[in-house]
Each structure stands twice: as structure tokens, then as C-alpha cells.
Design a protein around this motif. Structure first.
Motif, mmCIF file in Angstrom:
data_model
loop_
_atom_site.group_PDB
_atom_site.id
_atom_site.type_symbol
_atom_site.label_atom_id
_atom_site.label_comp_id
_atom_site.label_asym_id
_atom_site.label_seq_id
_atom_site.Cartn_x
_atom_site.Cartn_y
_atom_site.Cartn_z
ATOM 1 N N ALA A 1 -13.445 -63.381 -30.502
ATOM 2 C CA ALA A 1 -13.109 -62.185 -29.733
ATOM 3 C C ALA A 1 -12.635 -62.514 -28.328
ATOM 4 O O ALA A 1 -12.905 -63.580 -27.778
ATOM 5 C CB ALA A 1 -14.329 -61.257 -29.654
ATOM 6 N N MET A 2 -11.931 -61.536 -27.752
ATOM 7 C CA MET A 2 -11.544 -61.622 -26.349
ATOM 8 C C MET A 2 -11.752 -60.269 -25.684
ATOM 9 O O MET A 2 -11.672 -59.225 -26.337
ATOM 10 C CB MET A 2 -10.088 -62.081 -26.204
ATOM 11 N N VAL A 3 -12.066 -60.317 -24.401
ATOM 12 C CA VAL A 3 -12.164 -59.115 -23.586
ATOM 13 C C VAL A 3 -10.782 -58.866 -22.998
ATOM 14 O O VAL A 3 -10.177 -59.774 -22.412
ATOM 15 C CB VAL A 3 -13.205 -59.279 -22.466
ATOM 16 N N VAL A 4 -10.281 -57.639 -23.167
ATOM 17 C CA VAL A 4 -8.918 -57.337 -22.746
ATOM 18 C C VAL A 4 -8.871 -56.017 -21.977
ATOM 19 O O VAL A 4 -9.773 -55.186 -22.081
ATOM 20 C CB VAL A 4 -7.968 -57.258 -23.964
ATOM 21 N N LYS A 5 -7.788 -55.848 -21.222
ATOM 22 C CA LYS A 5 -7.552 -54.585 -20.532
ATOM 23 C C LYS A 5 -7.079 -53.537 -21.543
ATOM 24 O O LYS A 5 -6.322 -53.846 -22.462
ATOM 25 C CB LYS A 5 -6.478 -54.771 -19.464
ATOM 26 N N ARG A 6 -7.531 -52.326 -21.347
ATOM 27 C CA ARG A 6 -7.112 -51.238 -22.232
ATOM 28 C C ARG A 6 -5.781 -50.681 -21.758
ATOM 29 O O ARG A 6 -5.663 -50.148 -20.651
ATOM 30 C CB ARG A 6 -8.169 -50.148 -22.269
#
Length: 306
Positions: free
Chosen positions: A102-107
Motif C-alpha cells: 500500500a501507499m498513502v496518497v493525496k485524494r
């Protein structure tokens, strides 16, 4: 972390927003999303019943590599890899198997167009050319062979279907959907990212024959989202064995497509199960693509995600 090969097909985290063919997306609040690349694999726009072990790990790590390499061309949505515990915005309670994929991303506000760019004639472009001498409806030079490069990379966008098959779009249809200015920005960004990656990969022995990208907006800013230049979204060929006029040795899911085509499947759900040897060879090819492009051993990369 564990390097066991049991495939992670689905995740059961709270606040799920979206389930795609391969990715599951979750709302983290504060304008952030958690995007999980599962080990699901799709072909001909159908999700197969058989997963490819560690595939999601390859996709997330290779996307991160390319997001970093192309950030000077166009911004992207990546904030952090989910296995980077301790980093701001990374949840500290994710299951290990999920964090590894997984990666944390901007919405962002997704633009519902698949931005496809083709450097070489293959796949559906080759089929169209054989039938009509065109690609994307435009006439092509006579006498092209399967696998030949185009004089210039072609921008051949498609719809982004939630279910079923993506359909070709004309440039005018793209303009009608997003406006002439945004259509031009999408084409320019897609071409520039592809050309940069094409040259980077060719120096490492891989030809990127074609790829597809997705974009979104944050305010007035256009950004790359989803995945980038992975074996799922691209055709990777072995430059040392490249020979126009035939199907090319590859490091992508073409091997799966070829097996499915030979099986007699009609490309409509449900798809058949993949045999173990096809699963193993596909996993090996994905990992080799990662190692060639990034210059890192897979084992070392897995350890950094511990």
C-alpha cells in the motif's frame, strides 16, 4: 516482514471507498487515501480468479520508483509508502501484508480517462492496423511489422470503465469531456512521462512498448494518480531479444494474456483459473522487471518493507 507467497487478494479495512480490478482504496481523512495494490490480476478487463503472489508489492514499489523519477515532469499523489512506519500520515496499525502493498496518497478528483501512449505497434493497435491500416483511427505507414516503433509515440486514450471493457476515445471526445486546454495538458504530460521512462528503461535493457496513465486534479493542479509504469499497466520487452515481426519476450502480463487466448476463453466473465506454472512464471517476470528497472534486488526491497 514475512516473505511468504500466500497471495493477498482482498483487504478488510474500514472506510473502503472503492474496489477496482486490482486496487482497494480507503479514506484516511484529511485529504488522504490508503491505496492497496492487491495480488489480483486482470486481463482483457476481467479480474481473474487466480492471484499472483507478491504482485501487489511489485506494483506499489515500482510505481513509487517512477513517481520519484518523473516528479519533475508532473506532480503525483504519492505521500509515503505504507510500510514506512513512523512517517507522518502512515497508519501504525496496518496488517503487515497490507502495508507491504500500500501507499498513502493525496485524494484527487479523478479524470475518468485512461491516458494510453504507444511507442511500438502491438496488442490492439497491431490488430487494428492489420484490419484497416490505422491505429486509433489514424492512418499509419504501410508495411509496419508487429513490434515496430512508431515514428513518434501515439496518444490513444480510452474510457475508464467501472465494469466491462474500456473503449477507444477520439481526441475530440476527450476535448468534449474535459475541455481543450485540459485535453492538451493530459496528452503533453502523458507523452513526456512516457518518453522519460522509455529512455530510462532502455538504458537498463527494457523496452517500454506502451503504457497507460491516470490523472486527477487538486485545485488547478494536474497530478498523476493510481499506478505508474508497472507490468500491469505497461508492456515491458527484453531489449536484448527484441526482434520486430513477432511477439516479443516480455516482463509483463502478456504471458497471462497469451495463455488465456490459447485456452479458448471468450474474454467474458468468468475467467478460467490460471495453472501453477503460469502463476509462477508471471510472478518471476514481474520481479525481474522490478529488479532491472530499479537496480535493486527483490529480496532487499522486501526487507526494506519489514
Amino acid at each position: 516482514m514475512s516473505t511468504a507467497l500466500e497471495p493477498v487478494r482482498d483487504t478488510n479495512l474500514p472506510n473502503r471507498l472503492y474496489t477496482g480490478k486490482v486496487r482497494d482504496t480507503y479514506d484516511m481523512g484529511d485529504g488522504l487515501l490508503l491505496m492497496v495494490a492487491t495480488d489480483r490480476i486482470s486481463a482483457f478487463d476481467v479480474v481473474l480468479p487466480t492471484a499472483i503472489p507478491q504482485k501487489g508489492m511489485v506494483l506499489s514499489r515500482l510505481s513509487a520508483y517512477w513517481f520519484e523519477k518523473t516528479g519533475h515532469i508532473v506532480p503525483n499523489h504519492l505521500v509515503a509508502m505504507a510500510y514506512e512506519s513512523g512517517k507522518q500520515a502512515v497508519p501504525d496499525n496496518l496488517p503487515t501484508e497490507v502495508a507491504a502493498r500500500a501507499m498513502v496518497v493525496k485524494r484527487a478528483n479523478r479524470i475518468d480517462i485512461e491516458c494510453v501512449v504507444r511507442g511500438y505497434i502491438t496488442g490492439s493497435a497491431w490488430a487494428e492496423y492489420q484490419a484497416s491500416g490505422t491505429v486509433g483511427g489514424d492512418p499509419m505507414p504501410t508495411g509496419m511489422r508487429e513490434g515496430d516503433p512508431f515514428p513518434e509515440p501515439l496518444f490513444t486514450p480510452t474510457t475508464k470503465a467501472e465494469t466491462g471493457h474500456d473503449m477507444p476515445m477520439s481526441l475530440q471526445e476527450v476535448r468534449d469531456m474535459v475541455g481543450s486546454e485540459m485535453a492538451a495538458r493530459l496528452e503533453d504530460a502523458t507523452r513526456r512521462v512516457y518518453e522519460h521512462a522509455r529512455d530510462d528503461a532502455r538504458a537498463k535493457g527494457i523496452i517500454i512498448a506502451d503504457t497507460k496513465m491516470e490523472f486527477g486534479t487538486l485545485g488547478d493542479e494536474l497530478i498523476l494518480i493510481d499506478e505508474l509504469l508497472t507490468p500491469d499497466s505497461s508492456r515491458f520487452w527484453d531489449a536484448a531479444l527484441y526482434e520486430p515481426g513477432k511477439s516479443q519476450p516480455n516482463f509483463d502480463k502478456q504471458y497471462v494474456r497469451d495463455w488465456l487466448s490459447a485456452s479458448g476463453w471468450d474474454r467474458e466473465p468468468p475467467a478460467p483459473e490460471l495453472p501453477p506454472d503460469v502463476v509462477d512464471r508471471t510472478r518471476t517476470r514481474y520481479i525481474e522487471a522490478y529488479e532491472r528497472i530499479t537496480g535493486q534486488s527483490w529480496a532487499a526491497s522486501v526487507e526494506t518493507g519489514s
